[in-house]
Structures are given as structure tokens and as C-alpha cells.
Enzyme design. Structure first.
Site, PDB file in Angstrom:
ATOM      1  N   PHE A 135       0.866  -1.184   0.000  1.00 26.13           N
ATOM      2  CA  PHE A 135       0.000   0.000   0.000  1.00 26.13           C
ATOM      3  C   PHE A 135       0.895   1.224   0.000  1.00 26.13           C
ATOM      4  CE2 PHE A 135      -2.477   3.196   2.358  1.00 26.13           C
ATOM      5  CZ  PHE A 135      -3.773   3.034   1.871  1.00 26.13           C
ATOM      6  N   GLY A 136       0.926   1.935  -1.104  1.00 22.68           N
ATOM      7  CA  GLY A 136       1.852   3.053  -1.240  1.00 22.68           C
ATOM      8  C   GLY A 136       1.191   4.400  -1.089  1.00 22.68           C
ATOM      9  N   PRO A 140       8.861  10.132  -0.019  1.00 22.27           N
ATOM     10  CA  PRO A 140      10.040  10.641   0.693  1.00 22.27           C
ATOM     11  C   PRO A 140       9.768  12.001   1.355  1.00 22.27           C
ATOM     12  CG  PRO A 140      10.682   9.763  -1.449  1.00 22.27           C
ATOM     13  CD  PRO A 140       9.188   9.691  -1.389  1.00 22.27           C
ATOM     14  N   SER A 144       3.148  12.506   7.106  1.00 30.54           N
ATOM     15  CA  SER A 144       1.929  12.828   7.861  1.00 30.54           C
ATOM     16  C   SER A 144       0.937  13.621   7.026  1.00 30.54           C
ATOM     17  CB  SER A 144       2.289  13.644   9.109  1.00 30.54           C
ATOM     18  OG  SER A 144       3.185  12.925   9.925  1.00 30.54           O
ATOM     19  N   ARG A 274      15.739 -14.210  38.852  1.00 28.41           N
ATOM     20  CA  ARG A 274      16.968 -13.421  39.008  1.00 28.41           C
ATOM     21  C   ARG A 274      17.119 -12.987  40.471  1.00 28.41           C
ATOM     22  NH1 ARG A 274      21.974 -12.355  37.008  1.00 28.41           N
ATOM     23  NH2 ARG A 274      22.598 -10.223  37.518  1.00 28.41           N
ATOM     24  N   GLU A 369       1.034   4.519  10.307  1.00 29.88           N
ATOM     25  CA  GLU A 369      -0.435   4.591  10.476  1.00 29.88           C
ATOM     26  C   GLU A 369      -0.841   5.804  11.308  1.00 29.88           C
ATOM     27  OE1 GLU A 369      -2.220   2.490   8.921  1.00 29.88           O
ATOM     28  OE2 GLU A 369      -0.799   0.896   8.478  1.00 29.88           O
ATOM     29  N   THR A 371       1.271   9.181  13.268  1.00 27.75           N
ATOM     30  CA  THR A 371       2.091   9.314  14.477  1.00 27.75           C
ATOM     31  C   THR A 371       1.194   9.674  15.666  1.00 27.75           C
ATOM     32  OG1 THR A 371       2.431  11.663  14.134  1.00 27.75           O
ATOM     33  CG2 THR A 371       4.029  10.179  13.076  1.00 27.75           C
TER      34      THR A 371
HETATM   35  C1  LIG Z   1       8.730   0.396   9.185  1.00 32.25           C
HETATM   36  C2  LIG Z   1       7.750   1.298   8.522  1.00 32.25           C
HETATM   37  C3  LIG Z   1       6.795   0.774   7.656  1.00 32.25           C
HETATM   38  C4  LIG Z   1       5.914   1.630   6.983  1.00 32.25           C
HETATM   39  N1  LIG Z   1       4.990   1.098   6.100  1.00 32.25           N
HETATM   40  C5  LIG Z   1       4.228   1.943   5.333  1.00 32.25           C
HETATM   41  C6  LIG Z   1       3.373   1.430   4.314  1.00 32.25           C
HETATM   42  O1  LIG Z   1       3.228   0.213   4.148  1.00 32.25           O
HETATM   43  N2  LIG Z   1       2.710   2.301   3.510  1.00 32.25           N
HETATM   44  C7  LIG Z   1       2.825   3.660   3.670  1.00 32.25           C
HETATM   45  O2  LIG Z   1       2.208   4.398   2.903  1.00 32.25           O
HETATM   46  N3  LIG Z   1       3.621   4.184   4.654  1.00 32.25           N
HETATM   47  C8  LIG Z   1       4.326   3.357   5.482  1.00 32.25           C
HETATM   48  N4  LIG Z   1       5.150   3.867   6.457  1.00 32.25           N
HETATM   49  C9  LIG Z   1       5.312   5.311   6.568  1.00 32.25           C
HETATM   50  C10 LIG Z   1       4.607   5.940   7.756  1.00 32.25           C
HETATM   51  O3  LIG Z   1       3.223   5.883   7.605  1.00 32.25           O
HETATM   52  C11 LIG Z   1       5.126   7.378   7.899  1.00 32.25           C
HETATM   53  O4  LIG Z   1       6.473   7.279   8.336  1.00 32.25           O
HETATM   54  C12 LIG Z   1       4.321   8.212   8.862  1.00 32.25           C
HETATM   55  O5  LIG Z   1       3.067   8.560   8.292  1.00 32.25           O
HETATM   56  C13 LIG Z   1       5.042   9.512   9.276  1.00 32.25           C
HETATM   57  O6  LIG Z   1       5.532  10.159   8.163  1.00 32.25           O
HETATM   58  P1  LIG Z   1       7.059  10.654   8.124  1.00 32.25           P
HETATM   59  O7  LIG Z   1       7.940   9.527   8.506  1.00 32.25           O
HETATM   60  O8  LIG Z   1       7.275  11.295   6.804  1.00 32.25           O
HETATM   61  O9  LIG Z   1       7.176  11.722   9.279  1.00 32.25           O
HETATM   62  P2  LIG Z   1       6.766  13.271   9.187  1.00 32.25           P
HETATM   63  O10 LIG Z   1       5.402  13.404   8.645  1.00 32.25           O
HETATM   64  O11 LIG Z   1       7.875  14.025   8.533  1.00 32.25           O
HETATM   65  O12 LIG Z   1       6.737  13.645  10.736  1.00 32.25           O
HETATM   66  C14 LIG Z   1       7.906  13.850  11.519  1.00 32.25           C
HETATM   67  C15 LIG Z   1       7.490  14.320  12.891  1.00 32.25           C
HETATM   68  O13 LIG Z   1       6.754  15.532  12.792  1.00 32.25           O
HETATM   69  C16 LIG Z   1       5.498  15.386  13.426  1.00 32.25           C
HETATM   70  N5  LIG Z   1       4.479  16.166  12.737  1.00 32.25           N
HETATM   71  C17 LIG Z   1       4.154  16.154  11.409  1.00 32.25           C
HETATM   72  N6  LIG Z   1       3.127  16.989  11.178  1.00 32.25           N
HETATM   73  C18 LIG Z   1       2.799  17.536  12.377  1.00 32.25           C
HETATM   74  C19 LIG Z   1       1.821  18.470  12.800  1.00 32.25           C
HETATM   75  N7  LIG Z   1       0.926  19.011  11.954  1.00 32.25           N
HETATM   76  N8  LIG Z   1       1.766  18.833  14.106  1.00 32.25           N
HETATM   77  C20 LIG Z   1       2.638  18.276  15.002  1.00 32.25           C
HETATM   78  N9  LIG Z   1       3.585  17.380  14.660  1.00 32.25           N
HETATM   79  C21 LIG Z   1       3.654  17.014  13.371  1.00 32.25           C
HETATM   80  C22 LIG Z   1       5.187  13.909  13.362  1.00 32.25           C
HETATM   81  O14 LIG Z   1       4.228  13.532  14.339  1.00 32.25           O
HETATM   82  C23 LIG Z   1       6.568  13.325  13.603  1.00 32.25           C
HETATM   83  O15 LIG Z   1       6.835  13.308  14.976  1.00 32.25           O
HETATM   84  C24 LIG Z   1       6.001   3.020   7.202  1.00 32.25           C
HETATM   85  C25 LIG Z   1       6.932   3.542   8.114  1.00 32.25           C
HETATM   86  C26 LIG Z   1       7.794   2.687   8.770  1.00 32.25           C
HETATM   87  C27 LIG Z   1       8.780   3.259   9.743  1.00 32.25           C
END
Ligand SMILES: Cc1cc2nc3c(=O)[nH]c(=O)nc-3n(C[C@H](O)[C@H](O)[C@H](O)COP(=O)(O)OP(=O)(O)OC[C@H]3O[C@@H](n4cnc5c(N)ncnc54)[C@H](O)[C@@H]3O)c2cc1C
Length: 390
Positions: A135-136, A140, A144, A274, A369, A371
């Protein structure tokens, strides 16, 4: 190795489950004890799990698309599905992720929004674990905030051309089909993309320190030509992928409790044997305070999950309820895993025990899913009527 049996059900919450639910749980627990637990620490260490083999085992038991009706799916209740997620994640969050992404994200998207032909083509094989889906949504530069996604689909005669890239996609390196979300002139649309379509490449993301028993990849979509029937006809706008996320988050509400339960089992067993200062560390008041608090949080989390499950089975579950469940249960599960780690002392950082593996896995579960911060914002919006995302 079988699951340890320890008195963690302080409140006799099992009495809230039906005989059928208890039976389903026992069957899944047996499968996990047999096929996953003996090997999972090794998969985690090497960063490679036998995803296809596991998918077939899980498919044979009806765990893939378990809560969906028809097309070879088991049509179980939401509570039964949740209990299965809990047992799977008691072994490893990466293993539960395989099932969640297959059933609640890829299969659900096709089941809910696909054409009859798409359902017939993909769902029976996916239910059996012969075909693997991913599911994409995440990219990059857009996690969120998927509304700003860069991946585009443009009409090309009868068909479509898809261009862009997806990042952090569970199952991508082994998938047969990807449900890809892209912006079009008509808003966000979803596509069922066979992974062998020219222009599609999937590269494994290596070096993860979390969810190492799960295959995660990057998908590059380079001017990918798709026929007209690749589009999911009923998925219009961002609410479609978000509804899939609600499905998967529901499984996480239960699953995270499994990881926490396994940590607590381990910590109680360890503390009982332990010895320091001449007695088992389980006999120290500070250790018992930790154990009591963790057991309580685990039971409260279970009540929350069960309430959401019963609500879903009545057809009354709302997305913000799932946000509340994911926020609480993952936050508490990771706190339990870290606290259990302290009880194991130096052994807590060893791969011989599952505790730090669970804690590290839960770091991913905390982020994917939605944060914790995003779920707080969902609840904040519900409480105040003000959206504070942007
Ligand atoms: C192992 C793994 C498997 C995954 N599998 C999938 C998958 O199958 N399909 C898929 O589509 N995605 C997948 N993901 C991606 C995942 O859903 C995203 O990493 C997640 O949605 C967060 O996006 P980001 O990493 O870009 O963080 P960002 O969105 O850049 O967020 C970084 C930080 O900023 C905070 N932040 C962002 N916006 C706000 C706001 N408005 N207010 C306050 N804080 C904020 C966030 O809470 C977080 O703490 C996977 C991730 C991992 C680690």
C-alpha cells in the site's frame, strides 16, 4: 517453545470473550508458537523474514483479509481479527505488519473500492497468501501530510501514466501488487499496480533498527503506463486511503498489546528467577510496583481494544475512536516494553530475550499509520472543532 502462561489476566477479561473468540485466539497462538516464535529472533537479527512462506501459512489459517466477506476471505468479526493481531504481534510487530498491510490496507482497498474484475483478479490469491500486496501512500517528502503528495497520474488515451515514488512501503520488496495513491486532475485516486509493470521498481530499505523481520521498500514509478481498468473506480479523494488506514490502525490497537504482553511475561518470569541482594528481584517492592502498573495498563488497553472491536461489530466505529485506541495502546505498549527492559538489566539489551526487539519494533508502530502527534490532533479537532494540523 510455547507461550508462557502467567496470571496476567488480573481482571478476568477473558470472561468477556465468546467461546468462538477464545478458540480463534488459541488457534492463532498455536500457529505463532509453531511457525514464528522459534525463528523470529533470527529473522530480526539478519533482517530477513520468509515473507512468502509466512503469507501462505497465514493464508491457510484464514488470517489474510480475515475480517472481509467473500472472495476467499474468512469474514470474521472485528474482535476475532483483533485477537489474531494481538497474538501475531506477541511474536513480532513485523509479522503482524505483514498481515495488517496485506489484509487491512491492500486487500481492503481493492475489496472496498475496486471493480468486480479487480476483486476477482487479486483477492482470492491474496487471501491464500499466494499473492502479496502493499500500500503506497507515504513518499520521501510527504508522510503525515499525504494531501500534498507528489506522485501524479495523468490520463493517456484510455489509460493512465503514473509518475513519482513511494517510501517506507511494507511488503514492497516482495509484493505482486501495489495499491498506489496519486494525484490526478480529479483529486487523489488509487490504482492497483502489478509490480511487474514496466517502469515500476522496488528497492529494499536496509539498515532499519526496527521492524527488521518485515520487508520495507521504496517504490519508484517512472512513467508507468497502466490500462484504464487499473484505477480503483470507487476511490475518490483522500478519504479513500484514510479509510484504509482506519482499518489497519484498528488492528494495531490490538496488536501493540501483544508486544506489551510478551514483554511483561518475560519480565515477570525473569524477575522470579533473578536473584540480587539475596532474593528474587520480583520480591522487591519497586519491581512489584512496576509490574502492577504495567499489568494495569495492559488490562486497560485490552478493555479499550475490546470496546472498539464490539463497536466495530455493531457498525458504529468512528475514525477518531480508532485514533484514541492507537494513541493510547501504542504509547502504553512502548512504555511497558521500555520498563520491562529495565527489569532485565543487562540481559534486557540481549537478543536472547524479546524485550528490546519489541521496544524497537514499537518505535515504527508509534510512527506508522499516523504518528501519536497526528492522533492527538485528530482528537483535538474532535474536542474543539478546530483543525490544528497546518
Ligand atoms: C517500518 C515502517 C513501515 C511503513 N509502512 C508503510 C506502508 O506500508 N505504507 C505507507 O504508505 N507508509 C508506510 N510507512 C510510513 C509511515 O506511515 C510514515 O512514516 C508516517 O506517516 C510519518 O511520516 P514521516 O515519517 O514522513 O514523518 P513526518 O510526517 O515528517 O513527521 C515527523 C514528525 O513531525 C510530526 N508532525 C508532522 N506533522 C505535524 C503536525 N501538523 N503537528 C505536530 N507534529 C507534526 C510527526 O508527528 C513526527 O513526529 C512506514 C513507516 C515505517 C517506519
Amino acid at each position: 517453545m510455547t507461550s508462557p502462561v502467567l496470571p496476567l489476566d488480573l481482571l478476568d477479561l477473558d470472561s468477556l470473550l465468546t467461546d468462538e473468540e477464545l478458540q480463534i485466539r488459541a488457534v492463532v497462538r498455536r500457529l505463532v508458537d509453531d511457525k514464528v516464535r522459534p525463528h523470529v529472533a533470527g529473522w530480526y537479527e539478519t533482517g530477513h523474514a520468509p515473507v512468502r512462506e509466512l503469507a501462505r501459512d497465514f493464508g491457510a489459517l484464514g488470517l489474510l483479509g480475515m475480517h472481509l466477506e467473500g472472495y476467499g476471505c474468512a469474514g470474521s468479526s472485528a474482535v476475532a481479527y483483533g485477537l489474531a493481531c494481538l497474538e501475531l504481534e506477541a511474536a513480532d510487530s513485523g509479522v503482524r505488519s505483514l498481515v495488517s498491510v496485506q489484509g487491512s490496507l491492500a486487500m481492503f482497498a481493492i475489496w472496498k473500492y475496486g471493480s468486480e474484475e479487480q476483486k476477482q483478479r487479486w483477492l482470492p490469491g491474496m487471501a491464500k497468501g499466494e499473492l502479496i500486496g502493499c500500500f503506497g501512500l507515504t513518499e520521501p517528502d510527504h508522510g503525515s501530510d499525504p494531501a500534498n503528495m507528489s506522485t501524479r497520474a495523468r490520463r493517456d488515451g484510455d489509460g493512465w501514466v503514473l509518475h513519482g515514488g513511494k517510501m517506507w512501503i511494507t511488503n514492497a520488496p516482495v509484493a505482486d501488487v501495489a495499491v498506489v495513491w496519486a494525484r490526478t486532475d480529479e483529486g487523489v485516486r488509487g490504482f492497483a499496480v502489478p509490480m511487474d509493470t514496466p517502469g515500476v521498481t522496488a528497492k529494499e530499505i536496509t539498515g532499519k533498527l526496527s521492524l527488521r523481520a518485515s520487508a520495507t521498500g521504496e517504490i519508484v514509478l517512472d512513467e508507468v503506463r497502466l490500462p484504464a481498468d487499473a484505477i480503483l473506480p470507487d476511490a475518490q479523494g483522500l478519504k479513500a486511503p484514510l479509510s484504509c488506514l482506519t482499518e489497519a490502525r484498528y488492528g494495531i490497537v490490538w496488536g501493540a498489546l501483544g508486544a506489551a504482553r510478551d514483554c511483561l511475561h518475560t519480565a515477570i518470569a525473569y524477575a522470579g528467577t533473578r536473584t540480587q541482594f539475596g532474593k528474587p528481584i520480583a520480591g522487591f517492592q519497586l519491581t512489584q510496583a512496576k509490574l502492577a502498573d504495567m499489568a494495569l495498563e495492559l488490562q486497560k488497553g485490552f478493555l479499550l481494544a475490546l470496546h472498539l472491536g464490539r463497536t466495530a461489530d455493531r457498525g458504529a466505529l468512528r475514525p477518531e475512536m480508532v485514533s484514541a485506541g492507537k494513541l493510547n495502546n501504542v504509547r502504553e505498549a512502548i512504555a511497558i516494553a521500555r520498563q520491562c527492559r529495565t527489569i532485565l538489566g543487562a540481559n534486557g539489551v540481549s537478543g536472547e530475550y524479546p524485550v528490546l526487539r519489541h521496544a524497537n519494533n514499537l518505535e515504527s508502530v508509534l510512527t506508522y499509520e499516523g504518528t501519536s502527534e497526528i492522533h492527538q490532533l485528530v482528537l483535538g479537532q474532535r474536542l474543539t472543532g478546530i483543525a490544528a494540523f497546518g
